[in-house]
Design a protein around this motif. Structure first.
Motif, mmCIF file in Angstrom:
data_model
loop_
_atom_site.group_PDB
_atom_site.id
_atom_site.type_symbol
_atom_site.label_atom_id
_atom_site.label_comp_id
_atom_site.label_asym_id
_atom_site.label_seq_id
_atom_site.Cartn_x
_atom_site.Cartn_y
_atom_site.Cartn_z
ATOM 1 N N LYS A 39 42.149 34.026 27.836
ATOM 2 C CA LYS A 39 41.283 34.552 26.782
ATOM 3 C C LYS A 39 40.223 35.527 27.283
ATOM 4 N N CYS A 42 34.063 37.719 27.659
ATOM 5 C CA CYS A 42 32.951 38.627 27.951
ATOM 6 C C CYS A 42 33.386 39.864 28.728
ATOM 7 N N GLY A 43 34.457 39.743 29.486
ATOM 8 C CA GLY A 43 34.894 40.887 30.286
ATOM 9 C C GLY A 43 33.935 41.222 31.415
ATOM 10 N N GLY A 45 32.785 38.584 33.749
ATOM 11 C CA GLY A 45 32.737 37.529 34.761
ATOM 12 C C GLY A 45 31.708 36.448 34.475
ATOM 13 N N GLY A 48 34.096 32.679 31.972
ATOM 14 C CA GLY A 48 35.210 31.868 32.470
ATOM 15 C C GLY A 48 36.377 31.698 31.506
ATOM 16 N N ARG A 60 38.397 35.028 37.871
ATOM 17 C CA ARG A 60 38.198 35.591 36.529
ATOM 18 C C ARG A 60 39.164 36.760 36.381
#
Ligand code: FES
Ligand code: FES
Lengths: 162, 727
Positions: A39, A42-43, A45, A48, A60
């Motif tokens: 999923k 946040c892109g 790191g 999680g 990640r």
């Protein structure tokens, strides 16, 4: 951007993709390999949600360019139960119904798998430290702890009980 | 739309699963070929599996599991024959379909049971005809019909076709089970999607996929309310994979204006990166003056000037204060908050032949249909909405900006399915925030230490003397509603920020300020907060009949207060220091919201570096006569408690400079992490003789003041501002 052909081993199966070298593994999995279990949260790191295993270590995937993943053994949620630790964790996740919305749980299960691979009998503090990079907005943390303890065959905790 | 399912909806059989994509139909359709529809909620398979449509949005509150439990109970099924699938969003058939206000339980407790009971009656009449016996001589259990006299037993499937031809009974008159006969309701059932979640199956809005799907990333005006002055997408459009750049209105600026550009490409990764190549200038002069600093100044000026509006006025507070033996004043405040759902906002749409098909993770999809129809100038019935599982809602997805936006993109690119997805910064900066607020309190005690006068000057956000969305408060807030001399005055400040409902809206903030200040009053009176609450609540009776709002029954409130004190063995806030001499403390909070009563106790330790560690929380609640799914109920409370602790302990706040929200990600808008939650959260429900009510929200509010009160007990520091920070 430099395109390349990358040989990946995902859940023990070889796959090859032609894509941008710096495209994160997360988006290669989701968009090109049609494996949406991993999923995007946040892109950056920080959450999680995108956790996968690279040679048994939690990484990640949003921060891992596909080029860096090539040549390593990748485990995603779709293949987590192929590892005995993953299989036990998944059983416990179902038995005690860990998920609420469920969105973070793929990442949680893979971080927990990496934890038990490295440390089969973690202490409470080690569980917290090992899982602290995985956010759960629904805050299912008490059950995550409990599921890990049960999977590691440690004494059950009362924290979640009625 | 009424909550009651009417006959037309009940009989609209063909709509369950109609047009479902493979990802939605993953369980049901494949395994149950030739299933016979009985009504809009129920299909019976040849293998006697019963497919139950679950109508409400699932955001992690467990409703997708719980509503079918109600149907299955009255239909006399065994739970392992039940297959659950989401229905389409269509309020003409299904009534209200929203996840908000903890309303789903009270609104569906009877209607869903009636749906099950009516279907059972239809099966019974079909069986009676088939066997040539009286329906009254038949019994049902575990999905089978039996005729004791002749020893015959057959599965429901044997009568499915016949039952489908029976006339549905009047739902309001159909007989329901006595609760003593419940065999599914009250038993813990694992979430319907739990297994699929642990397999990484596509369930969520972000997972929607179909041939030819293209992807949109958004560029939204940094200052809320600003619009596009001009833009140049030329360079972006030259990039490989980029398909279009479409200006849209997110439904928060005037019709005909645009506040967002959607960059569409063959992958989201490409679209997101191509945003940097789009040049845009914003019309944002009107938003420049709004900032966190300006709001703080505005609140200070408002306190100095006194309230603009008399919101509640009972007796003569000035006189009562003048005659009080002791007066206490304090200022409290709390910040704007984002929702931070872990699944960023997204939505998928396809426009073809003048019709729109939508796949939405929305908490209020039918509102989304109305908003979308209005924006596109089409009819609501020309929009089909599929409901996906939702990666966290918390109120964010009661607003349908993503649906309205994707619809405009889909219409601009007919025939192409398109999904838009916010990145994390978009999601935090373009939220509908829990509004900040400020309260200036004055209270008076008489010589006996009883609370006799109470005044709150509330500073919030509004326009033209009215609160903006979610910025209101009740004029009957306890203890204003029980005191002869009490008042609430309000001043509204302007803001450009879009505001909205965050889990337990208004209550999550008001509980903190009211129950913390009540703790101050208790200290001044030389008693503890549970005792002050008992005295102030008084004899068991209904309090504060707010038109259209639930009533607070002081007896139910007192019972959960007694309950939690017993659970935690409450002896006041003092606790013996920890093994290394660490300061420890215990706090209490009570709150009534969304028809639910919760009292909670929090134990904390002050650890090295002046950090707060929460050791244990106890929660005692009353949500009526029946806990429908006990395991999920417990989990809801634990999640809400942890979320409330997060609002209290973690540096969670949304700040604004020159009209623009500053938060970028989970670094500067943190969520509570596993290391910060207590080892134990004990939960107990008091069963009372009231209809069952919802649980998504009411257990959250009391934990925040309980935490603040525990910090006071441990350290003597009264923290009056969220997030709580020890000096
Ligand atoms: S999506 Fe990778 S850490 Fe959040
Ligand atoms: S279960 Fe919702 S984010 Fe973890």
């Amino acid at each position: 951007m430099s395109q390349g052909k990358f040989a990946l081993t995902i859940n023990r199966k070889p796959v090859s993709v032609t894509t941008d070298a710096d495209k994160p593994l997360l988006w290669v999995l989701r968009e090109e390999l049609k494996m949406p279990g991993t999923k995007f949260g946040c892109g950056q790191g920080l959450c999680g949600a995108c956790t996968v295993l690279l040679d048994g270590q939690a990484v990640r995937s949003c921060q891992t360019p596909v080029s860096a993943a090539a040549g390593h053994k990748i485990t995603t949620i779709e293949g987590a139960t192929a590892l005995p630790q993953g299989a036990k964790l998944v059983d416990m996740w179902r038995e005690i119904d860990v998920p609420q919305c469920g969105y973070c749980q793929a990442g949680q299960i893979l971080s927990a798998t990496a934890l038990l691979l490295a440390n089969p009998k973690p202490s409470d503090e080690e569980i917290d430290a090992g899982m602290n990079g995985n956010l759960c907005r629904c805050a299912t943390y008490l059950r995550i702890r409990r599921a890990i303890r049960k999977a590691a065959e440690l004494a059950d905790v009362t924290g979640d009980a009625a | 739309m009424s909550a009651v399912i009417d006959r037309r909806g009940f009989m609209a059989a063909s709509l369950v699963g109609a047009g479902a994509l493979a990802f939605e139909a993953r369980i049901a359709l494949a395994e149950t070929p030739g299933a016979v529809p009985l009504n809009a909620f129920i299909r019976i398979g040849a293998d006697n599996k019963v497919i139950i449509g679950s109508k409400n949005p699932e955001i992690g509150q467990g409703i997708r599991t719980m509503l079918p439990m109600l149907i299955a109970e009255e239909l006399d099924l065994s739970w392992d024959q039940v297959v659950i699938e989401p229905t389409l969003a269509n309020d003409k058939i299904y009534g209200v379909q929203s996840a908000g206000g903890s309303n789903s339980t009270p609104n569906n407790w009877l209607p869903m049971r009636q749906v099950g009971a009516a279907a059972r009656a239809m099966i019974l009449s079909a069986a009676a005809k088939e066997w040539g016996v009286g329906a009254a001589s038949l019994t049902t259990a575990a999905g089978k019909v039996s005729h004791a006299a002749s020893g015959r037993t057959a599965p429901y499937a044997a009568f499915a076709r016949g039952a489908a031809g029976e006339t549905a009974p009047d739902l309001a008159k159909v007989a329901l089970k006595d609760p003593s006969r419940f065999s599914i309701i009250g038993q813990s059932k694992i979430g319907v999607d739990t297994v699929a979640i642990t397999q990484g199956k596509p369930l969520f809005g972000i997972d929607v996929d179909m041939p030819g799907l293209i992807h949109g990333a958004i560029i939204k005006a940094p200052a809320h309310g600003a619009t596009i002055a001009s833009h140049d997408a030329g360079t972006a459009l030259k990039r490989k994979g980029v398909i279009a750049v479409v200006p849209v209105n997110s439904n928060s600026v005037a019709p005909g204006k645009f506040d967002t550009l959607v960059v569409v490409a063959d992958s989201w990764w490409t679209a997101k990166n191509a945003r940097e190549a789009v040049k845009v200038t914003w019309d944002d002069a009107a938003q420049q003056g709004f900032s966190t600093e300006a709001y703080d100044k505005g609140a200070a000026a408002a306190f100095a000037a006194g309230p603009q509006i008399a919101h509640a006025k009972n007796g003569d507070v000035a006189k009562a204060l003048a005659g009080a033996a002791k007066t206490i004043t304090a200022d409290y405040s709390y910040p704007f908050l984002a929702h931070g759902t872990l699944e960023p906002q997204n939505c998928t749409g396809r426009w073809a032949d003048g019709k729109l098909e939508i796949w939405a993770p929305s908490q209020a999809p039918n509102n989304g249909r109305n908003d979308t129809a209005a924006m596109l100038g089409i009819k609501g019935e020309d929009i089909t909405i599929h409901q996906t599982r939702i990666g966290g809602g918390f109120g964010r997805r009661l607003i349908n900006d993503y649906m309205v936006m994707v619809a405009q993109v889909a219409k601009a690119l007919p025939g192409k399915p398109v999904k838009i997805l916010f990145d994390r910064t978009d999601d935090l900066r373009h939220d509908y925030y829990r509004p900040a607020g400020w309260h200036r309190f004055t209270a008076g005690l008489d010589a006996k230490g009883d609370l006799v006068a109470f005044r709150d000057h509330f500073v919030s956000f509004g326009k033209d003397g009215k609160p903006i969305r979610a910025a209101e408060m009740s004029p009957f807030e306890f203890p204003v509603n029980v005191l002869a001399d009490s008042e609430i005055g309000i001043t509204y400040l302007p803001t450009n920020l879009a505001t909205g409902w965050l889990r337990a809206p208004t209550s999550n903030a008001v509980s903190f300020v009211y129950q913390s200040f009540m703790d101050e009053i208790a200290q001044a009176a030389g008693i503890d907060l549970p005792e002050l609450m008992r005295r102030t609540l008084g004899a068991p009776r209904d309090l504060a009949v707010v038109p259209g709002r639930p009533v607070l029954h002081s007896g139910r409130a007192r019972a959960v207060i007694e309950g939690v004190c017993k659970m935690a063995n409450w002896q006041g806030g003092k606790l013996t220091p920890g093994p290394k001499g660490e300061k420890r403390g215990r706090g209490f909070g009570f709150y009534f919201s969304h028809r639910g009563y919760f009292a909670e106790v929090v134990d904390i330790t002050i650890t090295e570096g002046n950090n707060v560690r929460v050791d244990k929380v106890w929660a005692c609640g009353d949500i009526g006569s029946q806990i429908i799914n006990p395991i999920n109920a417990r989990h809801q409370v634990q999640g809400a408690v942890n979320e409330g602790l997060g609002q209290g302990m973690v540096e969670q706040k949304i700040e604004q400079v020159k009209g623009v929200v500053q938060a970028e990600s989970f670094g500067d808008f943190p969520l509570i992490r596993i290391e910060q939650v207590p080892r134990e959260i004990a939960v107990q429900f008091l069963k009372t003789d009231y209809p069952p009510t919802g649980l998504g929200e009411p257990s959250l509010p009391p934990v925040i003041p309980a935490l603040a009160n525990a910090i006071f007990a441990a350290t003597g520091q009264r923290l009056r501002q969220l997030p709580l920070k020890l000096a």
